[in-house]
Design an enzyme around this catalytic site. Sequence first.
Site, PDB file in Angstrom:
ATOM      1  N   ARG A  98      -3.849  -4.643   7.838  1.00  0.00           N
ATOM      2  CA  ARG A  98      -5.025  -3.555   8.385  1.00  0.00           C
ATOM      3  C   ARG A  98      -6.187  -4.279   8.773  1.00  0.00           C
ATOM      4  O   ARG A  98      -6.893  -3.808   9.629  1.00  0.00           O
ATOM      5  CB  ARG A  98      -5.113  -2.446   7.413  1.00  0.00           C
ATOM      6  CG  ARG A  98      -5.276  -2.827   5.942  1.00  0.00           C
ATOM      7  CD  ARG A  98      -5.339  -1.786   4.978  1.00  0.00           C
ATOM      8  NE  ARG A  98      -5.188  -2.349   3.718  1.00  0.00           N
ATOM      9  CZ  ARG A  98      -5.702  -1.369   2.574  1.00  0.00           C
ATOM     10  NH1 ARG A  98      -6.217  -0.422   2.807  1.00  0.00           N
ATOM     11  NH2 ARG A  98      -5.749  -1.999   1.380  1.00  0.00           N
ATOM     12  N   ASP A 153      -6.868   2.051   7.928  1.00  0.00           N
ATOM     13  CA  ASP A 153      -5.435   2.391   7.959  1.00  0.00           C
ATOM     14  C   ASP A 153      -5.356   3.992   8.245  1.00  0.00           C
ATOM     15  O   ASP A 153      -6.699   4.467   8.146  1.00  0.00           O
ATOM     16  CB  ASP A 153      -4.418   1.998   7.039  1.00  0.00           C
ATOM     17  CG  ASP A 153      -4.741   2.771   5.598  1.00  0.00           C
ATOM     18  OD1 ASP A 153      -5.582   3.562   5.566  1.00  0.00           O
ATOM     19  OD2 ASP A 153      -4.472   2.310   4.636  1.00  0.00           O
ATOM     20  N   TYR A 159       6.188  -8.523   8.799  1.00  0.00           N
ATOM     21  CA  TYR A 159       6.026  -6.847   8.824  1.00  0.00           C
ATOM     22  C   TYR A 159       6.220  -6.498  10.348  1.00  0.00           C
ATOM     23  O   TYR A 159       5.889  -7.051  11.254  1.00  0.00           O
ATOM     24  CB  TYR A 159       4.501  -6.570   8.581  1.00  0.00           C
ATOM     25  CG  TYR A 159       3.995  -6.937   7.098  1.00  0.00           C
ATOM     26  CD1 TYR A 159       4.112  -5.864   6.094  1.00  0.00           C
ATOM     27  CD2 TYR A 159       3.327  -8.224   6.880  1.00  0.00           C
ATOM     28  CE1 TYR A 159       3.625  -6.168   4.898  1.00  0.00           C
ATOM     29  CE2 TYR A 159       3.311  -8.630   5.511  1.00  0.00           C
ATOM     30  CZ  TYR A 159       3.279  -7.686   4.599  1.00  0.00           C
ATOM     31  OH  TYR A 159       2.801  -7.843   3.320  1.00  0.00           O
ATOM     32  N   ASP A 194       1.000  -1.237  -0.060  1.00  0.00           N
ATOM     33  CA  ASP A 194      -0.040  -0.091   0.112  1.00  0.00           C
ATOM     34  C   ASP A 194       0.938   1.401  -0.006  1.00  0.00           C
ATOM     35  O   ASP A 194       1.996   1.371   0.385  1.00  0.00           O
ATOM     36  CB  ASP A 194      -0.905   0.022   1.352  1.00  0.00           C
ATOM     37  CG  ASP A 194      -1.784  -1.177   1.158  1.00  0.00           C
ATOM     38  OD1 ASP A 194      -2.269  -1.426   0.080  1.00  0.00           O
ATOM     39  OD2 ASP A 194      -2.500  -1.304   2.313  1.00  0.00           O
TER      40      ASP A 194
END
Length: 313
Positions: A179, A81, A67, A39
């Site tokens: 997310r 988000d 992540y 993203d």
Amino acid sequence: MLSGLVIVDKPQGWTSHDVVGRMRRLAGTRKVGHAGTLDPMATGVLVLGINKATRLLTYIVGTTKTYTATIRLGQSTVTDDAEGEVTATAGTSGVDEQAIYDGVSALTGAIEQVPSSVSAIKVNGERAYARVRSGEDVKLAARPVTIHRFEVHAVRRDPDADVIDLDVTVECSSGTYIRALARDLGNALGTGGHLTALRRTQVGPYSLDEARTLEELAEELTVLEMSQAARALMPNRELSAEETTEISFGRRIAAGTAAGTPGAATAEHPAAAFAPDGTLVALLADAGSYAKPVLVFAPGSGTGPAATAPAEA
């Protein structure tokens, strides 16, 4: 012709397509692709393939990803988000740390996850995020994903804003939306939640240690050549000179030592086959007593020594 993988440390605010476009200019070729979208808000590892190395990307897309992220509890947003408008606010004063850890535990392992409605998943031929932006209420189906690791490193309370920020590490299967994890954790705690920071630190065997910023790549385009990339990515098979010749012409050879076991090479998960000089010759799949080529790489396809090239702005 230059071929290989480029491990980019994607900057915030750039789409994956933006990075591909930049790499096309730096590498002087249109044939550039990526192995999994990040993203615009996210930073970190984005694996790109140049020229013939784009054929390796399909085997990278399905690898495990890692992540680091920050999850904010107490607020929900339309995008799950920090880039989306806040849609709901709930207090967090009644949430204790044990409830947070219990919620994280419930989202660890094999789970069914509903992707974010603003994902790039296509609904009747149109991206879900485009439908949301046009005002449509998009409902996506849950899909199985695996959360191998979901660790909380810090729990930071902000009593003035009545929110809780969690610093976490997530190791997960391909197709997982971090997310959506933030959203689901917040919903389970009755507070709502969204992601405020996301950085991808690893894609399969490729990590931030190998990644270069776009500024660094503009000065020197460092490319992980195909033999090195394949050795790290998949099981290896060393060929004899005779086997190398046979495979180079697309013919079968004897199956690998793992044939007939769960670790046997398949078309979806092939083995990388190397000539005696270390050159990547082909990707192989075992079929009974034989191994057959899934892909054959022609001599001079950029599978030799590691490559660097002066980059163009």
